[in-house]
Design a protein around this motif. Structure first.
Motif, PDB file in Angstrom:
ATOM      1  N   LYS A 100       0.595   3.820  -3.315  1.00  0.00           N
ATOM      2  CA  LYS A 100      -0.164   5.082  -3.197  1.00  0.00           C
ATOM      3  C   LYS A 100       0.518   6.249  -3.906  1.00  0.00           C
ATOM      4  O   LYS A 100      -0.112   6.924  -4.721  1.00  0.00           O
ATOM      5  CB  LYS A 100      -0.402   5.389  -1.715  1.00  0.00           C
ATOM      6  CG  LYS A 100      -1.389   6.485  -1.505  1.00  0.00           C
ATOM      7  CD  LYS A 100      -2.759   6.040  -1.950  1.00  0.00           C
ATOM      8  CE  LYS A 100      -3.808   6.924  -1.349  1.00  0.00           C
ATOM      9  NZ  LYS A 100      -5.133   6.574  -1.787  1.00  0.00           N
ATOM     10  N   ALA A 154       0.340   5.747  -7.654  1.00  0.00           N
ATOM     11  CA  ALA A 154      -1.007   5.945  -8.195  1.00  0.00           C
ATOM     12  C   ALA A 154      -1.299   7.430  -8.394  1.00  0.00           C
ATOM     13  O   ALA A 154      -1.878   7.828  -9.412  1.00  0.00           O
ATOM     14  CB  ALA A 154      -2.041   5.311  -7.274  1.00  0.00           C
ATOM     15  N   ILE A 155      -0.883   8.254  -7.453  1.00  0.00           N
ATOM     16  CA  ILE A 155      -1.101   9.699  -7.560  1.00  0.00           C
ATOM     17  C   ILE A 155      -0.289  10.272  -8.714  1.00  0.00           C
ATOM     18  O   ILE A 155      -0.798  11.014  -9.556  1.00  0.00           O
ATOM     19  CB  ILE A 155      -0.744  10.398  -6.229  1.00  0.00           C
ATOM     20  CG1 ILE A 155      -1.745  10.000  -5.147  1.00  0.00           C
ATOM     21  CG2 ILE A 155      -0.719  11.917  -6.407  1.00  0.00           C
ATOM     22  CD1 ILE A 155      -1.344  10.405  -3.747  1.00  0.00           C
ATOM     23  N   LYS A 158       0.829  -1.208   0.000  1.00  0.00           N
ATOM     24  CA  LYS A 158       0.000   0.000   0.000  1.00  0.00           C
ATOM     25  C   LYS A 158       0.859   1.251   0.000  1.00  0.00           C
ATOM     26  O   LYS A 158       0.597   2.199  -0.728  1.00  0.00           O
ATOM     27  CB  LYS A 158      -0.895   0.029   1.249  1.00  0.00           C
ATOM     28  CG  LYS A 158      -2.270  -0.444   1.047  1.00  0.00           C
ATOM     29  CD  LYS A 158      -3.070  -0.187   2.309  1.00  0.00           C
ATOM     30  CE  LYS A 158      -4.441  -0.774   2.165  1.00  0.00           C
ATOM     31  NZ  LYS A 158      -5.247  -0.597   3.354  1.00  0.00           N
ATOM     32  N   LEU A 159       1.874   1.237   0.836  1.00  0.00           N
ATOM     33  CA  LEU A 159       2.765   2.393   0.955  1.00  0.00           C
ATOM     34  C   LEU A 159       3.499   2.671  -0.351  1.00  0.00           C
ATOM     35  O   LEU A 159       3.652   3.826  -0.750  1.00  0.00           O
ATOM     36  CB  LEU A 159       3.769   2.155   2.092  1.00  0.00           C
ATOM     37  CG  LEU A 159       4.669   3.316   2.467  1.00  0.00           C
ATOM     38  CD1 LEU A 159       3.831   4.478   3.005  1.00  0.00           C
ATOM     39  CD2 LEU A 159       5.666   2.876   3.523  1.00  0.00           C
ATOM     40  N   HIS A 216      -1.736   2.182 -14.546  1.00  0.00           N
ATOM     41  CA  HIS A 216      -2.158   1.556 -13.292  1.00  0.00           C
ATOM     42  C   HIS A 216      -1.712   0.091 -13.237  1.00  0.00           C
ATOM     43  O   HIS A 216      -1.192  -0.374 -12.226  1.00  0.00           O
ATOM     44  CB  HIS A 216      -3.675   1.664 -13.145  1.00  0.00           C
ATOM     45  CG  HIS A 216      -4.174   1.274 -11.804  1.00  0.00           C
ATOM     46  ND1 HIS A 216      -4.103   2.103 -10.715  1.00  0.00           N
ATOM     47  CD2 HIS A 216      -4.747   0.128 -11.371  1.00  0.00           C
ATOM     48  CE1 HIS A 216      -4.609   1.483  -9.663  1.00  0.00           C
ATOM     49  NE2 HIS A 216      -5.016   0.273 -10.045  1.00  0.00           N
TER      50      HIS A 216
END
Length: 89
Positions: free
Chosen positions: A10, A13-14, A6-7, A73
């Motif tokens: 994120k 993704a931004i 996740k870290l 993505h």
């Protein structure tokens, strides 16, 4: 999904969202120019363009943006999986 995945995912993704918009816009401009031999792309507020042309341009732009977003993505998710062994769904 693990905390590490996740870290890592994120910020990517931004960033890919911003980069994707820039890439999609450039690709759309080139495709539009190749298809119509016009340098400027239609805008919804362009009084000189017909509705059919404006809607066609908007549909094409949306399709290109969707494809670019999916490619970035998917590539980012694959990269995170390669680094962490976990798919960041």
């Amino acid at each position: 999904m693990t905390g590490v995945a996740k870290l890592l995912f994120k910020p990517f993704a931004i960033l890919s969202g911003i980069l994707g918009g820039v890439i999609a816009s450039a690709v759309f401009s080139k495709v539009w120019k190749a298809a119509t031999h016009e340098d400027d792309t239609p805008d919804a507020s362009d009084e000189e363009r017909g509705l059919k042309e404006i809607l066609s341009a908007a549909a094409l732009k949306g399709a290109i943006a969707g494809v670019v977003k999916a490619v970035l993505h998917r590539g980012g998710a694959s990269g995170v999986r390669g680094l962490t062994g976990t798919w960041p769904a």
